[in-house]
Write a protein that holds these residues in place. Sequence first.
Motif, PDB file in Angstrom:
ATOM      1  N   PRO A 284       0.788  -1.238   0.000  1.00  0.00           N
ATOM      2  CA  PRO A 284       0.000   0.000   0.000  1.00  0.00           C
ATOM      3  C   PRO A 284       0.822   1.291   0.000  1.00  0.00           C
ATOM      4  N   TYR A 285       2.105   1.218   0.301  1.00  0.00           N
ATOM      5  CA  TYR A 285       2.940   2.414   0.303  1.00  0.00           C
ATOM      6  C   TYR A 285       3.839   2.484  -0.933  1.00  0.00           C
ATOM      7  N   LEU A 286       3.546   1.606  -1.899  1.00  0.00           N
ATOM      8  CA  LEU A 286       4.271   1.596  -3.162  1.00  0.00           C
ATOM      9  C   LEU A 286       3.282   1.654  -4.318  1.00  0.00           C
ATOM     10  N   LYS A 287       3.762   2.110  -5.454  1.00  0.00           N
ATOM     11  CA  LYS A 287       2.961   2.024  -6.674  1.00  0.00           C
ATOM     12  C   LYS A 287       3.909   1.818  -7.841  1.00  0.00           C
ATOM     13  N   ILE A 288       3.364   1.291  -8.920  1.00  0.00           N
ATOM     14  CA  ILE A 288       4.155   1.150 -10.134  1.00  0.00           C
ATOM     15  C   ILE A 288       3.518   1.997 -11.230  1.00  0.00           C
ATOM     16  N   GLU A 289       4.383   2.521 -12.076  1.00  0.00           N
ATOM     17  CA  GLU A 289       3.964   3.263 -13.264  1.00  0.00           C
ATOM     18  C   GLU A 289       4.640   2.606 -14.456  1.00  0.00           C
ATOM     19  N   PHE A 290       3.981   2.671 -15.599  1.00  0.00           N
ATOM     20  CA  PHE A 290       4.476   2.058 -16.829  1.00  0.00           C
ATOM     21  C   PHE A 290       4.998   3.134 -17.768  1.00  0.00           C
ATOM     22  N   PHE A 291       6.110   2.802 -18.438  1.00  0.00           N
ATOM     23  CA  PHE A 291       6.758   3.744 -19.344  1.00  0.00           C
ATOM     24  C   PHE A 291       7.085   3.054 -20.662  1.00  0.00           C
ATOM     25  N   SER A 292       7.211   3.873 -21.709  1.00  0.00           N
ATOM     26  CA  SER A 292       7.504   3.323 -23.028  1.00  0.00           C
ATOM     27  C   SER A 292       8.981   2.972 -23.195  1.00  0.00           C
ATOM     28  N   LYS A 293       9.836   3.496 -22.331  1.00  0.00           N
ATOM     29  CA  LYS A 293      11.262   3.140 -22.387  1.00  0.00           C
ATOM     30  C   LYS A 293      11.832   3.080 -20.977  1.00  0.00           C
ATOM     31  N   ARG A 294      12.911   2.319 -20.852  1.00  0.00           N
ATOM     32  CA  ARG A 294      13.551   2.117 -19.553  1.00  0.00           C
ATOM     33  C   ARG A 294      14.327   3.364 -19.132  1.00  0.00           C
ATOM     34  N   HIS A 295      14.445   3.522 -17.821  1.00  0.00           N
ATOM     35  CA  HIS A 295      15.273   4.608 -17.303  1.00  0.00           C
ATOM     36  C   HIS A 295      16.692   4.089 -17.100  1.00  0.00           C
ATOM     37  N   ALA A 296      17.656   4.973 -17.179  1.00  0.00           N
ATOM     38  CA  ALA A 296      19.053   4.605 -16.947  1.00  0.00           C
ATOM     39  C   ALA A 296      19.246   4.295 -15.463  1.00  0.00           C
ATOM     40  N   ASP A 297      20.260   3.512 -15.163  1.00  0.00           N
ATOM     41  CA  ASP A 297      20.554   3.134 -13.790  1.00  0.00           C
ATOM     42  C   ASP A 297      20.668   4.376 -12.906  1.00  0.00           C
ATOM     43  N   ARG A 298      19.897   4.368 -11.811  1.00  0.00           N
ATOM     44  CA  ARG A 298      19.887   5.438 -10.812  1.00  0.00           C
ATOM     45  C   ARG A 298      19.433   6.788 -11.382  1.00  0.00           C
ATOM     46  N   LYS A 299      18.655   6.740 -12.459  1.00  0.00           N
ATOM     47  CA  LYS A 299      18.106   7.951 -13.074  1.00  0.00           C
ATOM     48  C   LYS A 299      16.586   7.903 -13.011  1.00  0.00           C
ATOM     49  N   LEU A 300      15.959   9.065 -13.125  1.00  0.00           N
ATOM     50  CA  LEU A 300      14.512   9.159 -13.107  1.00  0.00           C
ATOM     51  C   LEU A 300      13.938   8.832 -14.479  1.00  0.00           C
ATOM     52  N   SER A 301      12.722   8.320 -14.480  1.00  0.00           N
ATOM     53  CA  SER A 301      12.026   8.039 -15.740  1.00  0.00           C
ATOM     54  C   SER A 301      11.445   9.340 -16.286  1.00  0.00           C
ATOM     55  N   PRO A 302      11.557   9.556 -17.595  1.00  0.00           N
ATOM     56  CA  PRO A 302      11.000  10.786 -18.156  1.00  0.00           C
ATOM     57  C   PRO A 302       9.462  10.749 -18.137  1.00  0.00           C
ATOM     58  N   GLU A 303       8.882  11.799 -17.641  1.00  0.00           N
ATOM     59  CA  GLU A 303       7.422  11.881 -17.549  1.00  0.00           C
ATOM     60  C   GLU A 303       6.776  11.734 -18.922  1.00  0.00           C
ATOM     61  N   SER A 304       7.433  12.220 -19.949  1.00  0.00           N
ATOM     62  CA  SER A 304       6.880  12.149 -21.308  1.00  0.00           C
ATOM     63  C   SER A 304       6.748  10.707 -21.811  1.00  0.00           C
ATOM     64  N   ALA A 305       7.445   9.770 -21.175  1.00  0.00           N
ATOM     65  CA  ALA A 305       7.395   8.370 -21.597  1.00  0.00           C
ATOM     66  C   ALA A 305       6.366   7.549 -20.813  1.00  0.00           C
ATOM     67  N   ARG A 306       5.663   8.185 -19.857  1.00  0.00           N
ATOM     68  CA  ARG A 306       4.664   7.464 -19.055  1.00  0.00           C
ATOM     69  C   ARG A 306       3.507   7.007 -19.935  1.00  0.00           C
ATOM     70  N   LEU A 307       3.080   5.763 -19.742  1.00  0.00           N
ATOM     71  CA  LEU A 307       1.977   5.201 -20.526  1.00  0.00           C
ATOM     72  C   LEU A 307       0.637   5.440 -19.833  1.00  0.00           C
TER      73      LEU A 307
END
Length: 140
Positions: free
Chosen positions: A23-46
């Motif tokens: 309950p204190y976690l969530k997952i989001e889906f993206f069109s491409k992977r993020h680099a190690d220890r980097k944030l996922s680009p919001e523009s790639a969120r599905l």
Amino acid sequence: MYLQVKTESLLKEIQEAFNRHYPYLKIEFFSKRHADRKLSPESARLDNGKTIHDAAVFFDPAQVNISADRTVSALEKDFWIQFGLAIQVYRNSNGLWLETSATDSWSLDQQNRTGEASCKRNDGKSLEERLEDTRCDEER
């Protein structure tokens, strides 16, 4: 513990099933992977209204292991290998959702417990109590 992922499953349904276990976690889906220890680009969120069939590169039904001892990085790798889908795990921290990219080596249980502790430190109320307060405020 496993998530059942079918071709007709909506991304939103997968998110909700995961959140019921953590309950204190969530997952989001993206069109491409993020680099190690980097944030996922919001523009790639599905859009979470898409089905696995529409969003994934591979869409055979599968089970995804979400056991408490699994690391975030292992879970992200599973989604990539099984579906060609990039995911990012977020942890609730004092009411804010933070990407766990800096702590991907932590287990899902450790991430969830850290989120729970952070939320309870906020005002002594659990996340559920604060959400209920918010719902009550919105109804007024």
